[in-house]
Structures are given as structure tokens and as C-alpha cells.
Design a protein around this motif. Structure first.
Motif, PDB file in Angstrom:
ATOM      1  N   GLU A   1       0.850  -1.197   0.000  1.00  0.00           N
ATOM      2  CA  GLU A   1       0.000   0.000   0.000  1.00  0.00           C
ATOM      3  C   GLU A   1       0.876   1.234   0.000  1.00  0.00           C
ATOM      4  O   GLU A   1       1.763   1.368   0.837  1.00  0.00           O
ATOM      5  N   PRO A   2       0.646   2.120  -0.958  1.00  0.00           N
ATOM      6  CA  PRO A   2       1.511   3.303  -1.045  1.00  0.00           C
ATOM      7  C   PRO A   2       1.223   4.281   0.088  1.00  0.00           C
ATOM      8  O   PRO A   2       0.066   4.511   0.436  1.00  0.00           O
ATOM      9  N   ASP A   3       2.269   4.819   0.680  1.00  0.00           N
ATOM     10  CA  ASP A   3       2.119   5.941   1.601  1.00  0.00           C
ATOM     11  C   ASP A   3       1.823   7.194   0.777  1.00  0.00           C
ATOM     12  O   ASP A   3       2.104   7.231  -0.431  1.00  0.00           O
ATOM     13  N   PRO A   4       1.291   8.232   1.418  1.00  0.00           N
ATOM     14  CA  PRO A   4       1.144   9.499   0.689  1.00  0.00           C
ATOM     15  C   PRO A   4       2.515   9.948   0.170  1.00  0.00           C
ATOM     16  O   PRO A   4       3.522   9.821   0.887  1.00  0.00           O
ATOM     17  N   GLY A   5       2.561  10.413  -1.052  1.00  0.00           N
ATOM     18  CA  GLY A   5       3.842  10.802  -1.659  1.00  0.00           C
ATOM     19  C   GLY A   5       4.482   9.658  -2.426  1.00  0.00           C
ATOM     20  O   GLY A   5       5.458   9.854  -3.135  1.00  0.00           O
ATOM     21  N   GLU A   6       3.940   8.471  -2.272  1.00  0.00           N
ATOM     22  CA  GLU A   6       4.381   7.336  -3.090  1.00  0.00           C
ATOM     23  C   GLU A   6       3.315   7.049  -4.143  1.00  0.00           C
ATOM     24  O   GLU A   6       2.179   7.524  -4.030  1.00  0.00           O
TER      25      GLU A   6
ATOM     26  N   ILE B   1       9.106  -2.272 -15.687  1.00  0.00           N
ATOM     27  CA  ILE B   1       8.323  -1.204 -16.271  1.00  0.00           C
ATOM     28  C   ILE B   1       6.868  -1.456 -15.884  1.00  0.00           C
ATOM     29  O   ILE B   1       6.413  -2.594 -15.846  1.00  0.00           O
ATOM     30  N   GLY B   2       6.185  -0.373 -15.515  1.00  0.00           N
ATOM     31  CA  GLY B   2       4.817  -0.550 -15.042  1.00  0.00           C
ATOM     32  C   GLY B   2       3.986   0.705 -15.241  1.00  0.00           C
ATOM     33  O   GLY B   2       4.454   1.690 -15.836  1.00  0.00           O
ATOM     34  N   VAL B   3       2.776   0.640 -14.740  1.00  0.00           N
ATOM     35  CA  VAL B   3       1.800   1.700 -14.962  1.00  0.00           C
ATOM     36  C   VAL B   3       1.288   2.184 -13.605  1.00  0.00           C
ATOM     37  O   VAL B   3       0.953   1.369 -12.735  1.00  0.00           O
ATOM     38  N   VAL B   4       1.228   3.485 -13.430  1.00  0.00           N
ATOM     39  CA  VAL B   4       0.735   4.048 -12.181  1.00  0.00           C
ATOM     40  C   VAL B   4      -0.764   3.724 -12.049  1.00  0.00           C
ATOM     41  O   VAL B   4      -1.554   4.035 -12.946  1.00  0.00           O
ATOM     42  N   VAL B   5      -1.120   3.075 -10.938  1.00  0.00           N
ATOM     43  CA  VAL B   5      -2.540   2.790 -10.702  1.00  0.00           C
ATOM     44  C   VAL B   5      -3.078   3.579  -9.508  1.00  0.00           C
ATOM     45  O   VAL B   5      -4.280   3.766  -9.377  1.00  0.00           O
ATOM     46  N   ASP B   6      -2.208   4.053  -8.625  1.00  0.00           N
ATOM     47  CA  ASP B   6      -2.635   4.942  -7.533  1.00  0.00           C
ATOM     48  C   ASP B   6      -1.547   5.981  -7.298  1.00  0.00           C
ATOM     49  O   ASP B   6      -0.496   5.682  -6.738  1.00  0.00           O
TER      50      ASP B   6
ATOM     51  N   THR C   1      -0.851  11.310  -3.385  1.00  0.00           N
ATOM     52  CA  THR C   1      -0.790  12.782  -3.397  1.00  0.00           C
ATOM     53  C   THR C   1       0.222  13.319  -4.390  1.00  0.00           C
ATOM     54  O   THR C   1       0.578  14.501  -4.363  1.00  0.00           O
ATOM     55  N   THR C   2       0.751  12.459  -5.251  1.00  0.00           N
ATOM     56  CA  THR C   2       1.826  12.881  -6.152  1.00  0.00           C
ATOM     57  C   THR C   2       1.260  13.530  -7.404  1.00  0.00           C
ATOM     58  O   THR C   2       0.050  13.515  -7.630  1.00  0.00           O
ATOM     59  N   GLY C   3       2.142  14.041  -8.234  1.00  0.00           N
ATOM     60  CA  GLY C   3       1.726  14.664  -9.485  1.00  0.00           C
ATOM     61  C   GLY C   3       1.535  13.662 -10.606  1.00  0.00           C
ATOM     62  O   GLY C   3       1.193  14.041 -11.733  1.00  0.00           O
ATOM     63  N   PHE C   4       1.767  12.382 -10.350  1.00  0.00           N
ATOM     64  CA  PHE C   4       1.567  11.380 -11.395  1.00  0.00           C
ATOM     65  C   PHE C   4       0.077  11.179 -11.651  1.00  0.00           C
ATOM     66  O   PHE C   4      -0.766  11.470 -10.799  1.00  0.00           O
ATOM     67  N   ASP C   5      -0.229  10.682 -12.853  1.00  0.00           N
ATOM     68  CA  ASP C   5      -1.614  10.361 -13.206  1.00  0.00           C
ATOM     69  C   ASP C   5      -1.763   8.855 -13.339  1.00  0.00           C
ATOM     70  O   ASP C   5      -0.801   8.152 -13.698  1.00  0.00           O
ATOM     71  N   VAL C   6      -2.956   8.383 -13.079  1.00  0.00           N
ATOM     72  CA  VAL C   6      -3.256   6.975 -13.351  1.00  0.00           C
ATOM     73  C   VAL C   6      -2.971   6.703 -14.827  1.00  0.00           C
ATOM     74  O   VAL C   6      -3.361   7.487 -15.690  1.00  0.00           O
ATOM     75  N   GLY C   7      -2.228   5.644 -15.097  1.00  0.00           N
ATOM     76  CA  GLY C   7      -1.921   5.294 -16.481  1.00  0.00           C
ATOM     77  C   GLY C   7      -0.542   5.715 -16.938  1.00  0.00           C
ATOM     78  O   GLY C   7      -0.087   5.287 -18.003  1.00  0.00           O
TER      79      GLY C   7
ATOM     80  N   GLU D   1      10.553  10.261  -6.436  1.00  0.00           N
ATOM     81  CA  GLU D   1      11.916  10.638  -6.833  1.00  0.00           C
ATOM     82  C   GLU D   1      12.697   9.481  -7.444  1.00  0.00           C
ATOM     83  O   GLU D   1      13.743   9.692  -8.051  1.00  0.00           O
ATOM     84  N   PHE D   2      12.181   8.251  -7.267  1.00  0.00           N
ATOM     85  CA  PHE D   2      12.879   7.092  -7.823  1.00  0.00           C
ATOM     86  C   PHE D   2      12.163   6.518  -9.040  1.00  0.00           C
ATOM     87  O   PHE D   2      12.383   5.365  -9.415  1.00  0.00           O
ATOM     88  N   LEU D   3      11.297   7.313  -9.641  1.00  0.00           N
ATOM     89  CA  LEU D   3      10.582   6.861 -10.837  1.00  0.00           C
ATOM     90  C   LEU D   3      10.972   7.721 -12.036  1.00  0.00           C
ATOM     91  O   LEU D   3      11.125   8.938 -11.917  1.00  0.00           O
ATOM     92  N   VAL D   4      11.123   7.061 -13.152  1.00  0.00           N
ATOM     93  CA  VAL D   4      11.419   7.757 -14.403  1.00  0.00           C
ATOM     94  C   VAL D   4      10.234   7.517 -15.331  1.00  0.00           C
ATOM     95  O   VAL D   4       9.794   6.374 -15.493  1.00  0.00           O
ATOM     96  N   GLU D   5       9.729   8.586 -15.930  1.00  0.00           N
ATOM     97  CA  GLU D   5       8.629   8.403 -16.888  1.00  0.00           C
ATOM     98  C   GLU D   5       9.169   7.850 -18.203  1.00  0.00           C
ATOM     99  O   GLU D   5      10.220   8.289 -18.690  1.00  0.00           O
ATOM    100  N   ILE D   6       8.449   6.896 -18.730  1.00  0.00           N
ATOM    101  CA  ILE D   6       8.879   6.189 -19.943  1.00  0.00           C
ATOM    102  C   ILE D   6       7.874   6.495 -21.047  1.00  0.00           C
ATOM    103  O   ILE D   6       6.666   6.453 -20.805  1.00  0.00           O
ATOM    104  N   PRO D   7       8.345   6.819 -22.252  1.00  0.00           N
ATOM    105  CA  PRO D   7       7.394   7.099 -23.333  1.00  0.00           C
ATOM    106  C   PRO D   7       6.576   5.858 -23.698  1.00  0.00           C
ATOM    107  O   PRO D   7       7.060   4.730 -23.587  1.00  0.00           O
ATOM    108  N   GLU D   8       5.339   6.103 -24.116  1.00  0.00           N
ATOM    109  CA  GLU D   8       4.428   4.998 -24.455  1.00  0.00           C
ATOM    110  C   GLU D   8       5.032   4.010 -25.438  1.00  0.00           C
ATOM    111  O   GLU D   8       4.800   2.812 -25.351  1.00  0.00           O
TER     112      GLU D   8
END
Lengths: 356, 356
Positions: free
Chosen positions: A22-27, A66-71, A74-80, A132-139
Motif C-alpha cells: 500500500e503506497p504511503d502518501p507521496g508514493e 516497467i509498469g503503470v501508475v494505478v494509484d 498525493t503525487t503529481g503522477f496520473d493513473v496510467g 523521486e525514484f521513478l522515471v517516466e517512460i514514453p508509451e
């Protein structure tokens, strides 16, 4: 959730069931698509490198995920969002190496490595990570973005190798990669962008898929059984750069003979203990009189991942198709860990990139 | 004119008479003041390094010269200018390394070295030089400006060592110099400007003038008979920089054990042939996992001389007085070539700097 782990006393990894994190806030919570397998995983499985998380008698494998953000919490990432996690984490809170974005330069005790050193890896249906330990990867890299992590290690090794030669004019024209495994072939493909005269050392008989890749890259295959490293100059000429990607300990010293004056050897492979005789006086003298350098390199930091995204994006389709020899389902991953001459790079799939 | 030369088959250099050289237009004629003697001269005398000028059965020694322009011909120099010549010259016309001002990076066959490799040196009453190979020396350095050439070799080695670490944040706090000869002590004095925690390795009993200098510089003397290189970390801690200035071949590999993570070893000494066993697997592995580097360095180019002028100018008077143990007249130079524990740096004097 399903995870693939190695257990103390067992020779092969197996599928286990562990609680979904379970992600903590900020994760963020990431759903895993694919996780690459490399030589380090085999060392972890054999118990010759890294270590289990303290208190556990198993270790979840995997550091090329490599994976997809599902939750996004409180971060700036979006689902997907498509993401790749970096490997090192601070063992307690943080430290100066992580604070300045150079975890790859942290000494022993100042890091753990997910899936390698004292921490569980990413070979599970879900994992959590601070942003801070995630890198966005192009589709476009969804299917083979797991190549970015190993490529980032090549990027770092080459950055450091070039740094060693930055105090003078140096335009490398030839390069040798020692090793025709996945890391060797990725390094060769990276070098092919900048260097015309390329060699790759292995010890395989033809026909062999890695030799085919070497030759399709325009490089020359060097069979170390016919042409040992010190004989490469007589056969093919000296090289300006050599990258050791086998972990065969003698290579680190023999490679000095293959280097041209002002050349550099970058060491990426991780050997075990082995004592042997070398012509130490001659090698030392030639390092001095010919201005040669050797540089060890491990891991990578975010800018190396960013460089690697660019490099992997520019790889020809045939290269990716040829180097990724098998993607196996997470339900039955054993084929991903088999070692035979038909396999080059394998990956374990949790969710198909095309079906997400 | 008087010159000091080594002859084939003889063990000691002697004074000979040779024609005074005549400068071509664009060259200057320099009257020699003093010429330093170093370990390379001893190797040339023994015949273990360098080589005689083609066709000659003797070689005029000397590559650390300071002198005064007596005939500037068509150049912009003035009579009375204090100058030091660089060491390397192109063997035929010029080549790319000389053209871009980096003769120190020229490979075998692309250079000769005056007083060392295939060319006569500066240990004579006069020498000629094209202006591009002369560095102007401030008047204050007339007495001991011959220290600039060896210091320029330390400057280059340190520049290259720092370059190897330029891809990440690196602030070295400790340094080890292997060797308490003149080059080792000059390197130590150079490092004392930037690094607080300093060590210098030798194998001398006290009382010894080199140990006195080490301690006056604020460094710790390490007796290699009591504390071999691999045991230095246990005794004194790891070091961020190590400079090998003895030419003892095992040091080049042992020094990896003395280095802290992310540390660099710079190799300046020139060993002879020697085969020996090393713990190659462990050393190779630690280079990789701890991001360590080794870099060989030889000779120097004009910017290194310029840096060295600044460094030598900033040396404390006591250091110069203590390291230059004897200046002997060119008429009877034998004492400059004696090797005993009271001698550190010697020089041969043709004209007294105070009487010119």
C-alpha cells in the motif's frame, strides 16, 4: 499478489503470494507490466551477489521493471503513466549521495538495491515507490522499456570512461565490448551510435543469435578461444575504448593490452574471488607511458536513465526483436531463468503492454 | 662547450666537450643556469629507460633545465629572459599531437624526449630551442626553477586523476603519495594545497631528511616495511587519491585497496618487467562496485608547466631549501648523481643564478 522470489537454500526462483503493498502518501502504486532478467539476477539466485532483505528468508527478484501508475496518491503522477523505478534506495531515511541525486556513487552501507542488495525487487504484480525514484517512460517503450535500466548502466560506464579522457583531445574511433550477453550487446548497440570500428568478444560457436546481432550491428565478432584479449591488437588493431561486461576477472587486466595509447577500459562485470599471475610490471609501465586508464562503474542515476530512454528509443526494431528472445508469463516464469545459447534477454510479463 | 653525458657501456656520466649549438632563425640560444637530476636520469644512465640519439654512442643528459636567452634570433624573446624548455619534440617535422599542444599524449614513435628518449638533453652550457617549446619563468624562480618540470608532471597526473572523477560530485579529503623521492615530495607539496589529510609512503629509517619534509608538510609518514599498502586503510583509513611515484609495479594494483570508494589512483612511476600474483577477482570487483579508477600519466604540456610555475612559486622557502639538497658545479658533477639517503633533489649548475 503474485511475486517471483528466490528462497534461501533453493536453486530456482518460484512464484509466491505476498500482500499487495500500500503506497504511503507521496508514493505511487505501480502495476507491473514486464521485468527484465539479467546476469545480476542469476548471481542473486546463486547467492554470489547481493543479499536478502534483513529478517526475510526470501527475496523478490527483479530490478528492470516497467509498469503503470494505478494509484498516484498525493503525487503529481496520473493513473496510467508509464514508469520505470530506479534500483538504489537509502537504507535509513536519506544520505548525501541520494540528496544530490548520485545514489550510484554511494559506498557500501549507504544504499540497498531493490531485487539485489538487502531489499525486495519489482518482480511482483504491484510495487510502490517514492516519486523521486521513478522515471517516466514514453508509451512507445511500453513493450521493451525494461531495457532502459541495463542501458542506463552502459550510459554511466561510458560517461565515466569519457570523463577519464576529458583532459585532452580524444576522439575514439574503435571500441571493444567484452561479453555478448544482454549487457554486452546493449553496450555495443550504444557504442554503434558514435564509433565506427566495433568489436565484441565472446566464446560461442556459430550459428549463434548473439553473433548474428553483433554482425548486424556492423561489429566484428571476436572468439576469445581463437583470439585471446592480448592478441586482439595483432589480429584487429588496438581499440580506444573497451567495456568489460563479462565479470571474467582476468579481462580487467588483459584489456590494457588491447587498448590503444590514451585508451580507457570501463569495467561493468562483477567477478568473484580469483588470484592469478599478471605481467604487472609491463602493464603498469604501459599504463603510465601510454596514458591509459581503467574505470569501474556500477549502477546509474536518473540522468543515465534519461540518456538510456533516448538510446533505447533509437534502437532499430530488429535489434529489440532479436535481443529479447523470450517474454514469459509471470504464472510460470521458469523459462525466463533458463540459460542456454538461444536465450539472450528474457523478461517476465505480469500484464501485457498491449492489453493494459 | 661543456656537456654531461652518459656513454654506451659506462656506468656513470662524465663531462665531455661538444660543439656549441647554433640557433636557426625562429629558435633561441639559451645559456643554461641549472639542470635538475631525477629518477628518470638514473634510469637513462642505467639504460633501463629511453634511448640514445640515433647514430650516437652517448647521450647528453638533462630534461629539467632553466636558462637565460642569449640569442633570440628572429623571435620575440629578449636577451636575458629566463626560460625553461619542455621535454618532448616531434621526431620528424610535426604531428597532430604537437600541433594541438598535447605532445604529452603522443604515442610511441610520435615524439622524442630531450635527455631521455632518442635525443640529447639540456645538461650543457648552451642549448637551442624553437620558441613553442619554451616557457618563461619568473625571475624569483631562477635558483630553483628546475623544479617546474617535475612539478608539471605532478600537475598533469592530478589533472587527469581529477578528470576521471569529473562525472560526479567529488571532494577529496585525503591523499596518499607512494614514494618519498623528489617527485613524490613535490607531489605531496602540491597536494598539501588542496587536501588536509595527507600520507606519504617510503621505506626509510629515521632520522631521514625526506621524512622530515613529509612531517613539516603536515603529512603522515607511512613506512611500507611496517604498513604495506593494503594495510594502510586499517592503520590510517582509506584515501581518496593515491599517486604512485616509485615505479614499484605491485603498487599499481595494491593501491586499489588503499582507495576509498570513488577514489582514484594516478600512476607516474615507470616499472620494469615483473610478473606476480594478484587477487585479481577481488580487485576487479571492488573497482566496479566502488567506482574506483586508475590512470597512467606521463610527461606534461605547456599549461601544466604554467600551473607548475604557480605551484613552485607558492612553495614555502623551507621546502625548497630542504628538498634541494645539493647543487654541484658542472665541472665536476659526479655528486649530483650519487644516490644516498641524505640526497633528495640535486642539480648541476653551469652558471650561478645570482651571478648571471
Amino acid at each position: 499478489m503474485r511475486a517471483i522470489a528466490v528462497h534461501r537454500g533453493e536453486e530456482s526462483p518460484r512464484v509466491i503470494d505476498v500482500p499487495t503493498p500500500e503506497p504511503d502518501p507521496g508514493e505511487v502504486l505501480v502495476e507491473t507490466l514486464r521485468v527484465g532478467v539479467d546476469g545480476t539476477d542469476h548471481e542473486v539466485i546463486k547467492g554470489t551477489h547481493g543479499g536478502f532483505p534483513p529478517g526475510d528468508d526470501y527475496q523478490i527478484l527483479g530490478h528492470e521493471a516497467i509498469g503503470v501508475v494505478v494509484d498516484p496518491t498525493t503525487t503529481g503522477f496520473d493513473v496510467g503513466d508509464l514508469v520505470m523505478p530506479t534500483v538504489r534506495r537509502p537504507p535509513d531515511g536519506t544520505n548525501e549521495y541520494f540528496e544530490r541525486g548520485e545514489p550510484d556513487m554511494a559506498p557500501d552501507g549507504k544504499y540497498v538495491e531493490r531485487g539485489i542488495v538487502d531489499a525486495h525487487g519489482y518482480m511482483s504484480e504491484y510495487f510502490t515507490s517514492p516519486t523521486e525514484f521513478l522515471v517516466e517512460i514514453p508509451e512507445s517503450l511500453a513493450p521493451h522499456g525494461f531495457l532502459v535500466e541495463p542501458m542506463s548502466n552502459a550510459e554511466k560506464a561510458l560517461e565515466h570512461a569519457f570523463a577519464t579522457r576529458s583532459a585532452f583531445t580524444w576522439e575514439p574511433e574503435s571500441a571493444l565490448v567484452l561479453g555478448n550477453g544482454p549487457l554486452g550487446l546493449l553496450t555495443l548497440a550504444r557504442l554503434a551510435r558514435d564509433v565506427d570500428d566495433l568489436y565484441c568478444l565472446g566464446r560461442r560457436d556459430r550459428p549463434d543469435p548473439s553473433i548474428d546481432i553483433i554482425e548486424k550491428l556492423g561489429a566484428t565478432y571476436v572468439d576469445s578461444r581463437e583470439t585471446p584479449v592480448p592478441e586482439i591488437p595483432a589480429e584487429h588493431g588496438h581499440v580506444d575504448i573497451a567495456v568489460e561486461a563479462t565479470g571474467y576477472a582476468k579481462h580487467a587486466f588483459e584489456v590494457l593490452d588491447a587498448l590503444a595509447p590514451n585508451g580507457v577500459g570501463a569495467l561493468l562485470g562483477v567477478p568473484g574471488d580469483w588470484s592469478f599471475e599478471i605481467e604487472g610490471g609491463r602493464l603498469h609501465r604501459e599504463m603510465v607511458l601510454q596514458n591509459k586508464a581503467l574505470v569501474g562503474s556500477v549502477n546509474s542515476h536518473i540522468p543515465h536513465f534519461e540518456d538510456a530512454i533516448e538510446t533505447v528509443s533509437s534502437l532499430p526494431d530488429w535489434f529489440v526483436d532479436d535481443i529479447v528472445t523470450e517474454v514469459v508469463p509471470a504464472e510460470d516464469p521458469s523459462a525466463a531463468f533458463e540459460r542456454n545459447t538461444d536465450q539472450i534477454k528474457t523478461a517476465v510479463e505480469f500484464v501485457s503492454p498491449s492489453e493494459r
